[in-house]
Design a protein around this motif. Structure first.
Motif, PDB file in Angstrom:
ATOM      1  N   PRO A 117      -1.187   8.601  -3.060  1.00 37.56           N
ATOM      2  CA  PRO A 117      -1.389   7.952  -4.597  1.00 37.56           C
ATOM      3  C   PRO A 117      -0.271   7.274  -5.897  1.00 37.56           C
ATOM      4  O   PRO A 117       0.239   8.309  -5.977  1.00 37.56           O
ATOM      5  CB  PRO A 117      -2.381   8.218  -4.982  1.00 37.56           C
ATOM      6  CG  PRO A 117      -2.945   8.325  -3.804  1.00 37.56           C
ATOM      7  CD  PRO A 117      -1.983   9.901  -2.659  1.00 37.56           C
ATOM      8  N   ARG A 118       0.237   5.882  -5.625  1.00 37.93           N
ATOM      9  CA  ARG A 118       1.174   5.830  -7.161  1.00 37.93           C
ATOM     10  C   ARG A 118       0.338   5.673  -7.996  1.00 37.93           C
ATOM     11  O   ARG A 118       0.082   5.362  -8.202  1.00 37.93           O
ATOM     12  CB  ARG A 118       2.539   4.989  -6.389  1.00 37.93           C
ATOM     13  CG  ARG A 118       2.802   4.965  -5.132  1.00 37.93           C
ATOM     14  CD  ARG A 118       3.691   6.561  -5.280  1.00 37.93           C
ATOM     15  NE  ARG A 118       4.846   6.590  -4.322  1.00 37.93           N
ATOM     16  CZ  ARG A 118       4.714   7.187  -3.632  1.00 37.93           C
ATOM     17  NH1 ARG A 118       3.953   7.396  -2.313  1.00 37.93           N
ATOM     18  NH2 ARG A 118       5.816   6.902  -1.995  1.00 37.93           N
ATOM     19  N   TYR A 147      -2.803  16.967  -0.102  1.00 37.32           N
ATOM     20  CA  TYR A 147      -2.783  16.705   1.029  1.00 37.32           C
ATOM     21  C   TYR A 147      -2.366  17.664   2.874  1.00 37.32           C
ATOM     22  O   TYR A 147      -2.023  16.764   3.738  1.00 37.32           O
ATOM     23  CB  TYR A 147      -2.570  15.584   0.994  1.00 37.32           C
ATOM     24  CG  TYR A 147      -2.658  14.252  -0.089  1.00 37.32           C
ATOM     25  CD1 TYR A 147      -2.323  13.413  -0.878  1.00 37.32           C
ATOM     26  CD2 TYR A 147      -4.336  14.180   0.140  1.00 37.32           C
ATOM     27  CE1 TYR A 147      -2.645  13.216  -2.343  1.00 37.32           C
ATOM     28  CE2 TYR A 147      -4.691  13.416  -1.164  1.00 37.32           C
ATOM     29  CZ  TYR A 147      -3.925  12.423  -1.971  1.00 37.32           C
ATOM     30  OH  TYR A 147      -4.790  11.765  -2.927  1.00 37.32           O
ATOM     31  N   ASN A 175      11.876   5.433  -2.201  1.00 36.73           N
ATOM     32  CA  ASN A 175      10.405   6.345  -2.554  1.00 36.73           C
ATOM     33  C   ASN A 175       8.996   6.573  -1.424  1.00 36.73           C
ATOM     34  O   ASN A 175       7.984   6.596  -1.442  1.00 36.73           O
ATOM     35  CB  ASN A 175       9.841   3.983  -2.567  1.00 36.73           C
ATOM     36  CG  ASN A 175      10.186   3.783  -3.860  1.00 36.73           C
ATOM     37  OD1 ASN A 175       9.959   4.625  -5.531  1.00 36.73           O
ATOM     38  ND2 ASN A 175      11.046   2.948  -4.308  1.00 36.73           N
ATOM     39  N   THR A 192       0.757  -0.984  -0.412  1.00 34.49           N
ATOM     40  CA  THR A 192      -0.124  -0.418  -0.574  1.00 34.49           C
ATOM     41  C   THR A 192       1.111   1.511   0.066  1.00 34.49           C
ATOM     42  O   THR A 192       1.999   1.313   0.517  1.00 34.49           O
ATOM     43  CB  THR A 192      -0.643  -0.128   1.467  1.00 34.49           C
ATOM     44  OG1 THR A 192       0.054   0.069   2.019  1.00 34.49           O
ATOM     45  CG2 THR A 192      -1.944  -1.225   0.878  1.00 34.49           C
ATOM     46  N   SER A 193       0.488   1.994  -0.434  1.00 34.81           N
ATOM     47  CA  SER A 193       1.792   3.305  -0.862  1.00 34.81           C
ATOM     48  C   SER A 193       0.450   4.710  -0.692  1.00 34.81           C
ATOM     49  O   SER A 193      -1.035   4.651  -0.786  1.00 34.81           O
ATOM     50  CB  SER A 193       1.976   3.555  -1.841  1.00 34.81           C
ATOM     51  OG  SER A 193       2.438   2.696  -2.782  1.00 34.81           O
ATOM     52  N   LEU A 242       8.487   5.837   1.104  1.00 34.58           N
ATOM     53  CA  LEU A 242       8.161   5.105   2.459  1.00 34.58           C
ATOM     54  C   LEU A 242       8.975   4.962   4.036  1.00 34.58           C
ATOM     55  O   LEU A 242       8.589   4.015   4.546  1.00 34.58           O
ATOM     56  CB  LEU A 242       8.448   3.717   1.617  1.00 34.58           C
ATOM     57  CG  LEU A 242       7.413   3.982   0.547  1.00 34.58           C
ATOM     58  CD1 LEU A 242       7.199   2.002  -0.679  1.00 34.58           C
ATOM     59  CD2 LEU A 242       5.914   4.210   0.569  1.00 34.58           C
ATOM     60  N   PRO A 251       5.741   0.998  -6.286  1.00 32.36           N
ATOM     61  CA  PRO A 251       7.019   1.133  -5.836  1.00 32.36           C
ATOM     62  C   PRO A 251       7.901  -0.275  -5.308  1.00 32.36           C
ATOM     63  O   PRO A 251       8.686  -0.947  -5.374  1.00 32.36           O
ATOM     64  CB  PRO A 251       7.020   2.507  -4.366  1.00 32.36           C
ATOM     65  CG  PRO A 251       5.286   2.360  -3.482  1.00 32.36           C
ATOM     66  CD  PRO A 251       5.091   1.727  -5.204  1.00 32.36           C
TER      67      PRO A 251
END
Lengths: 99, 378
Positions: free
Chosen positions: A19-20, B132, B241, A15-16, B243, A24
């Motif tokens: 949004p991608r 966002y 990324n 999940t990202s 993340l 990735p």
């Protein structure tokens, strides 16, 4: 009532947020839209000044670790660090309230 | 055949807290560019490559500036990664010279924000921010890096004072930089008592936005003063990324190759400009490059404070100011000047310098992280 829009990979389930378009983790273009709603508040900061005078201050801002796996930044209303929260994305604002 | 690429000249305008009325971004860029040309003993007609990084030159781009400056080029680039733009442009300019696509490349960066322009920039910085973050509101990156600094403090057991000591020593460096916007000395008590912007960040943790510009000339031939050459230059974009938690940049992933290219290690670095949008990022980038191996970050703070590792020797962005997209170029200019022996306050006789760039806050933290080692040629 929806949470924040996340993307989930049909191939590897990663999940990202934000949004991608391609995953990735595995490169797949098969991403589906999902909502991220529940999570836990991590660190919190109170923003006291901003160069933009139209910003309404002070405002509590925190990092929310969503149960679905992504991490978002949200305005906090009535929740503190370590607590469970429900995240919404309404009228352009990502907001976290008590779950 | 590959030729060498030498930094033949630098230029920097005085940094102004309030832009002079009637000025334009293009004229500010031209002022820095002219200073770099004079330093390199070149004329506009000698320039055949141009790179520009600027938020406020829009809607104009590098080609438009070439028209305004009356220069015809065979290489052009628009740097679009904020604080990482200088090293992005240097990466490509170096190869252009080495391949023969250009012989003298002018790289210039800078900004002049009119009323409301900076606020508009941070609100609409990119799609993710506008969609966002703006509505929260975050009003810019300070809240994001406040959260990041909290994570950093927790991970490394640091208190506010550690970051304050970096701020204080950079202000001391700014005292000898006539171009710096903020030069009055401060003490740690001033830092700890400064108004809170977004806890734990105070006013002195956030770069003052100024009007200004910086420029370098990269040439296939050594310049008239002591020449500076690029020994290593490594660039990373989106290494995690978005993340990760922002406490590790792409520099950590490329550091072995980087130091191998440099034929050196952290202990060989005599002077450094480390991109300082926030004090925590200074420690993060240096740790990623191996400057804190086996030591707690407190020891790294000690070395920066004492000058054992001279960092941001013209004050950095935290004291000299952040002239928009010129932030990374300022650090490059300062290290080049230190190596050339012409900086405002020389630290010994440095032979190897480190420059980093960090930028593109894609959502929660920067997505671009680069580093370069420069050497003085005797």
């Amino acid at each position: 009532m929806s949470g924040v829009p996340i993307t989930q990979c049909a191939s590897c389930s990663a999940t990202s947020f934000p949004p991608r378009i391609w995953c990735p983790a595995c490169g797949s273009a098969e991403l589906s839209d999902a909502d991220g709603e529940l999570g836990t508040i991590e660190e919190v900061t109170i923003l006291h000044c901003a160069i933009d005078r139209s910003v309404s201050l002070p405002v509590a801002i925190g990092t929310v670790q969503l149960d679905v796996g992504a991490t978002v930044v949200a305005r906090l209303e009535g929740v503190s660090s370590g607590e469970r929260a429900r995240v919404s994305f309404v009228e352009h604002a990502v907001v976290a309230r008590p779950a | 055949m590959t030729r060498g690429a030498f930094i033949a000249g630098t230029g920097e305008t005085p940094y102004q807290r309030h832009a002079v009325a009637g000025g334009t971004t293009a004229r500010l860029l031209a002022e820095a560019a002219r200073a770099a040309l004079v330093d390199a003993q070149l004329e506009p007609r000698d320039i055949d490559g141009l790179g520009v990084a600027s938020f406020t030159l829009a809607p104009d781009h590098a080609v438009d500036l070439a028209v305004a400056l009356g220069i015809s080029v065979t290489w052009v680039m628009d740097g679009a990664t904020g604080g990482a733009s200088a090293l992005d442009m240097l990466q490509h300019a170096r190869r252009a010279i080495e391949s023969g696509d250009a012989t003298n490349v002018l790289l210039v960066a800078g900004d002049r924000f009119g009323n409301g322009a900076f606020a508009a920039l941070v609100k609409g910085y990119n799609v993710a921010t506008a969609t966002y973050l703006q509505g929260i509101p975050t009003g810019g990156p300070n809240a994001l890096f406040a959260l990041l600094t909290q994570r950093h403090m927790e991970r490394h057991g640091l208190g506010r004072e550690a970051y304050g000591r970096l701020v204080v020593v950079q202000r001391a460096h700014a005292a000898s930089n006539p171009n710096a916007a903020f030069r009055d000395p401060i003490e740690i008590a001033d830092y700890l008592a400064a108004p809170v912007v977004s806890d734990p960040l105070c006013l002195l943790d956030c770069v003052p936005v100024v009007a200004g510009a910086d420029a370098v000339v990269l040439s296939g031939r050594p310049g008239p003063s002591a020449s500076v050459r690029i020994r290593a230059l490594t660039v990373t974009h989106n290494s995690d990324n978005q993340l990760g938690d922002g406490l590790v940049t792409g520099l950590a992933h490329v550091r072995q190759r980087f130091w191998a290219d440099a034929r050196a290690g952290p202990s060989d670095i005599d002077v450094a400009s480390v991109y300082d949008d926030y004090p925590a990022m200074i420690l993060i980038q240096l740790a990623d490059l191996g400057f804190a191996e086996g030591d707690a970050l407190g020891t790294l703070v000690d070395r920066i404070e004492s000058g054992a590792l001279p960092v941001n020797t013209a004050g950095g962005q935290l004291s000299a100011g952040q002239a928009g997209a010129a932030g990374g170029m300022h650090g490059l200019v300062e290290v080049v000047r230190q190596l050339q022996g012409v900086a405002s306050a020389i630290t010994g006789e440095p032979e190897l310098g480190l420059v980093t760039g960090y930028g593109t806050v894609a959502y929660r933290h920067g997505a671009s992280a680069h580093a370069a080692v420069l050497e003085r040629l005797s």
